[in-house]
Each structure stands twice: as C-alpha cells, then as structure tokens.
Scaffold this motif. Structure first.
Motif, PDB file in Angstrom:
ATOM      1  N   ASP A 240       5.125  -9.408 -10.374  1.00 30.15           N
ATOM      2  CA  ASP A 240       6.345  -8.693 -10.293  1.00 30.15           C
ATOM      3  C   ASP A 240       6.648  -7.972 -11.403  1.00 30.15           C
ATOM      4  O   ASP A 240       7.202  -6.878 -11.608  1.00 30.15           O
ATOM      5  CB  ASP A 240       7.454  -9.569  -9.725  1.00 30.15           C
ATOM      6  N   VAL A 241       6.467  -8.661 -12.695  1.00 27.59           N
ATOM      7  CA  VAL A 241       6.734  -8.063 -13.998  1.00 27.59           C
ATOM      8  C   VAL A 241       5.701  -7.023 -14.145  1.00 27.59           C
ATOM      9  O   VAL A 241       5.975  -5.792 -14.916  1.00 27.59           O
ATOM     10  CB  VAL A 241       6.517  -9.168 -14.983  1.00 27.59           C
ATOM     11  N   ALA A 242       4.446  -7.063 -14.021  1.00 26.44           N
ATOM     12  CA  ALA A 242       3.411  -6.312 -13.982  1.00 26.44           C
ATOM     13  C   ALA A 242       3.823  -4.982 -13.119  1.00 26.44           C
ATOM     14  O   ALA A 242       3.532  -3.765 -13.766  1.00 26.44           O
ATOM     15  CB  ALA A 242       2.030  -6.753 -13.484  1.00 26.44           C
ATOM     16  N   LYS A 243       4.341  -5.092 -11.979  1.00 30.04           N
ATOM     17  CA  LYS A 243       4.749  -3.875 -11.213  1.00 30.04           C
ATOM     18  C   LYS A 243       6.036  -3.142 -11.722  1.00 30.04           C
ATOM     19  O   LYS A 243       5.714  -1.823 -11.965  1.00 30.04           O
ATOM     20  CB  LYS A 243       5.145  -4.207  -9.876  1.00 30.04           C
ATOM     21  N   LEU A 286      -0.534  13.602 -19.779  1.00 26.82           N
ATOM     22  CA  LEU A 286      -0.289  12.167 -19.444  1.00 26.82           C
ATOM     23  C   LEU A 286      -0.469  12.247 -17.901  1.00 26.82           C
ATOM     24  O   LEU A 286       0.474  12.953 -16.965  1.00 26.82           O
ATOM     25  CB  LEU A 286       1.052  11.939 -19.837  1.00 26.82           C
ATOM     26  N   ARG A 287      -1.402  11.265 -17.467  1.00 27.72           N
ATOM     27  CA  ARG A 287      -1.221  10.770 -15.998  1.00 27.72           C
ATOM     28  C   ARG A 287      -0.817   9.545 -15.574  1.00 27.72           C
ATOM     29  O   ARG A 287      -1.405   8.432 -16.078  1.00 27.72           O
ATOM     30  CB  ARG A 287      -2.822  11.013 -15.707  1.00 27.72           C
ATOM     31  N   GLY A 288       0.286   9.338 -14.979  1.00 30.19           N
ATOM     32  CA  GLY A 288       0.598   8.092 -14.716  1.00 30.19           C
ATOM     33  C   GLY A 288      -0.133   7.462 -13.584  1.00 30.19           C
ATOM     34  O   GLY A 288      -0.972   8.033 -13.091  1.00 30.19           O
ATOM     35  N   PHE A 289      -0.007   6.215 -13.053  1.00 28.56           N
ATOM     36  CA  PHE A 289      -0.647   5.483 -12.116  1.00 28.56           C
ATOM     37  C   PHE A 289      -0.580   6.432 -10.869  1.00 28.56           C
ATOM     38  O   PHE A 289      -1.492   6.305  -9.976  1.00 28.56           O
ATOM     39  CB  PHE A 289       0.137   3.973 -12.030  1.00 28.56           C
ATOM     40  N   LYS A 290       0.647   6.438 -10.503  1.00 23.19           N
ATOM     41  CA  LYS A 290       0.786   7.227  -9.136  1.00 23.19           C
ATOM     42  C   LYS A 290       0.089   8.494  -8.864  1.00 23.19           C
ATOM     43  O   LYS A 290       0.121   9.065  -7.981  1.00 23.19           O
ATOM     44  CB  LYS A 290       2.508   7.305  -8.760  1.00 23.19           C
ATOM     45  N   ASP A 291      -0.290   9.009 -10.042  1.00 19.99           N
ATOM     46  CA  ASP A 291      -0.892  10.477  -9.854  1.00 19.99           C
ATOM     47  C   ASP A 291      -2.167  10.696 -10.132  1.00 19.99           C
ATOM     48  O   ASP A 291      -2.986  11.744 -10.020  1.00 19.99           O
ATOM     49  CB  ASP A 291      -0.065  11.258 -11.201  1.00 19.99           C
ATOM     50  N   ALA A 327      -2.636  -2.115  -3.729  1.00 16.41           N
ATOM     51  CA  ALA A 327      -2.657  -3.544  -3.294  1.00 16.41           C
ATOM     52  C   ALA A 327      -2.352  -4.466  -4.163  1.00 16.41           C
ATOM     53  O   ALA A 327      -1.606  -5.402  -3.959  1.00 16.41           O
ATOM     54  CB  ALA A 327      -4.065  -3.574  -2.602  1.00 16.41           C
ATOM     55  N   GLU A 328      -3.117  -4.223  -5.169  1.00  8.75           N
ATOM     56  CA  GLU A 328      -2.789  -5.266  -6.436  1.00  8.75           C
ATOM     57  C   GLU A 328      -1.357  -5.250  -6.857  1.00  8.75           C
ATOM     58  O   GLU A 328      -1.204  -6.542  -7.257  1.00  8.75           O
ATOM     59  CB  GLU A 328      -3.641  -5.090  -7.647  1.00  8.75           C
ATOM     60  N   LEU A 329      -0.845  -4.202  -6.601  1.00  9.89           N
ATOM     61  CA  LEU A 329       0.477  -4.250  -7.236  1.00  9.89           C
ATOM     62  C   LEU A 329       1.384  -4.550  -5.875  1.00  9.89           C
ATOM     63  O   LEU A 329       2.743  -4.725  -6.290  1.00  9.89           O
ATOM     64  CB  LEU A 329       1.047  -2.948  -7.645  1.00  9.89           C
ATOM     65  N   GLY A 330       0.927  -4.755  -4.796  1.00  6.24           N
ATOM     66  CA  GLY A 330       1.688  -5.090  -3.556  1.00  6.24           C
ATOM     67  C   GLY A 330       2.506  -3.827  -3.111  1.00  6.24           C
ATOM     68  O   GLY A 330       3.418  -4.266  -2.370  1.00  6.24           O
ATOM     69  N   THR A 331       2.117  -2.598  -3.414  1.00 11.10           N
ATOM     70  CA  THR A 331       2.820  -1.344  -2.874  1.00 11.10           C
ATOM     71  C   THR A 331       2.213  -0.588  -1.885  1.00 11.10           C
ATOM     72  O   THR A 331       0.703  -0.932  -1.593  1.00 11.10           O
ATOM     73  CB  THR A 331       2.849  -0.513  -4.027  1.00 11.10           C
TER      74      THR A 331
END
Length: 331
Positions: A240-243, A286-291, A327-331
């Motif tokens: 949860d903290v990592a997310k 800059l490239r974020g995780f979602k992008d 999946a590892e983030l639970g999203t």
C-alpha cells in the motif's frame, strides 16, 4: 485543461482528502527511505517534496542525497533505501538485477531526446576548445559521472566515434558538482555530462555544449539513463505504501511536464543550479509509471544491450521483466 494536469490534480486531491488538511486523513505516517542524485532527472522528486505530496499521501520521507549513481543502487540492493526517485541509474540497476535477480522494480524512466527536444546530456568543453565531436577526443581526457554506468556509456560513445577507449582517450570519474570546474580549470579536456551541468556551463560563459544529446544520437532516441526504482522487499512487505509512492511520483511528474516554468523554481534547492540560472535550464524528459509505452521500453532495452555489448552485463536481459506491473500494485 490537459489530461496530465487533470490527473495530477485528481491524485493530489485524493491524497489530501479529508476535512482538516494534509495530515487529517493519516492515522499514521509511513516512513520511506529515498536515495537520490542532484540532477535534472530527479526534478519530479523535488516537486513532490516541495508540494508536500508525500505528506498528503501519509508518507514521511527520509531523504538521502548521493554523490554517484552507484551509491543509489548499492543502497537499494543493501536495503538501506526503499526507493530511488527519478534519476536513479537505469543501467546500473540492471547490472545489479543480473547479480541479484528479483531485487528491484523499475517504475519510471527519465532522460531526453532529439525528437522530443529535451536535453539529457552534453559534451562539455571550453568555448575555444578544438573538440567538437567525440572523434576529436583522441589523446584527450574525458570526464563523466562516477561509476560503471557512465564509464560504459562513455566507452561506447568513444568507440562509436572510431576511437579505442583503452588507448585513445583517458576516462576520468568526476562528481557532478566538479565537472564544469574541471573543464574550466583544465583538469579534463571535456566531460560527458548530465543536466544541469550543461546549463551551468552555458550560464558560466566559461564552458559550453559542443554537442547536445550526443548519446541519443548513438544509442536510442529518446535516451533514458535515469529510472525510478523500488526494492521488491518494499513492494512485497508494504504494497500500500509502495502504491502511494508511485502515485506521488506520477502526480509530481505530471505537474513538472505540464508547467516546467513554474516548478523549476525548486531546482536550486537540490542541485548546483543557482536561482539566476533558471532561465537557462533545459527541461528533462520524464516518464511516469502510468505513461510508459513500447517506445520507452525499447529505448531502455537499447541501453541494456550496450552494457551487454561492452561486457559489463551478462545477457540476455529483458527489461520488460524488470518493470513494475499494475498487477503488482493491485491496480
């Protein structure tokens, strides 16, 4: 309003939800240790701190500035840090992963490129230097960011220019803050430097970029030498903290990408850039995780393939297997 700004605003609102301010929704503050390098690629982290996005996500950051990329990855592998914010060494991370499989996860990339008009690196020389391209380095000294990542990239750039990195050029490790003074003082003839070193060089009037984004022209365009990295221990033990860390960095990345002119004001607090030099700063890519997309992943793979080609990493290694998944983030 752009989608990126809307996303950043939505995340910020979600993280600060509650009637009593940033801390109202926090039953407790989760402590997270970060290890970072004072370069432009780390800008989203600076903004996350300045905008108190971590606090709004109920995270207390133990922030540790490092002097070289190796130190960041060493801290992660030794589990002295939970994550390396944007700007952690993308290549060294994969060297570490090859030696200690399953220890790290990549959740963002940072760099620059010719096509996207974002500066990541430059060949820095004196204004009157005869060095214009890497082929001019024969018999000269070339400084670079300390550690195996930029030593390997520098060797490859020299080799790609038709020179022998073992015979024709002397490579020297130089801390980021020492690179412009070394060029100006004649300790080295040139440096292959990450931003903001090039901007500092231009601002000083005593050094300049002989080449802009030379690495993108040889290895991959865009080129990513930086990454956002977390330990799998952190991910597994505190998912949860990592997310929330990923959400914060993504939100800060969107803010920087949408309005760099506004958010670059935080940079002098964390890097050698002075406030009166801000107008000269080059915006990082800059490239974020979602992008992250296929182009980004192929570019990262190209860097890793160079490490294999130069003999510092045993291959093959598929970077897709090292990326954080939804999946590892639970999203």
């Amino acid at each position: 309003m752009s989608k990126s700004v809307l996303f950043a605003a939505a995340v910020a609102v979600a993280m600060s939800a509650g009637s009593g301010g940033a801390y109202a929704a926090c039953d407790k503050m989760d402590k997270v240790t970060a290890a970072w390098l004072p370069i432009m690629q780390t800008t989203a982290y600076y903004v996350a701190i300045e905008e108190k996005l971590f606090e709004k996500a109920c995270i207390e950051i133990d922030s540790n500035k490092m002097e070289s990329p190796n130190q960041i990855i060493d801290a992660l592998i030794a589990e002295r840090a939970d994550f390396g914010p944007p700007g952690a060494a993308a290549g060294i991370a994969m060297i570490a992963e090859s030696k200690f499989p399953g220890k790290l996860k990549v959740f963002g990339l940072q760099g620059g490129g010719i096509a996207v008009n974002r500066i990541n690196d430059g060949l820095i020389v004196k204004p009157d230097s005869p060095i214009k391209v890497f082929a001019d380095l024969k018999g000269k000294t070339l400084g670079h960011v300390p550690g195996i990542q930029w030593r390997t990239i520098s060797r490859h750039m020299v080799r790609a220019a038709g020179l022998d990195p073992d015979k024709d050029v002397k490579l020297i490790d130089l801390a980021v803050a020492m690179q412009v003074p070394a060029v100006v003082g004649g300790t080295v003839d040139a440096t292959l430097s990450l931003e903001p070193v090039g901007s500092i060089a231009v601002a000083s009037g005593k050094a300049m970029r002989a080449m802009t984004n030379p690495v993108a022209g040889v290895i991959a365009d865009p080129f990513y030498s930086g990454a956002s990295i977390m330990t799998t221990k952190f991910l597994k033990e505190r998912p949860d903290v990592a997310k929330r860390v990923v959400s914060v960095i993504d939100a800060a990345t969107d803010l920087v990408n949408a309005d760099f002119a506004k958010y670059k004001a935080a940079i002098p607090k964390y890097t050698p850039i002075k406030p009166d030099q801000l107008e000269l700063l080059a915006q990082p890519y800059l490239r974020g995780f979602k992008d992250l997309n296929d182009t980004d992943i192929k570019s990262y793979q190209a860097l890793v393939d160079i490490f294999i080609k130069e003999g510092v990493l045993a291959g093959p290694l598929n970077v897709r297997e090292k990326l954080l998944t939804r999946a590892e983030l639970g999203t």
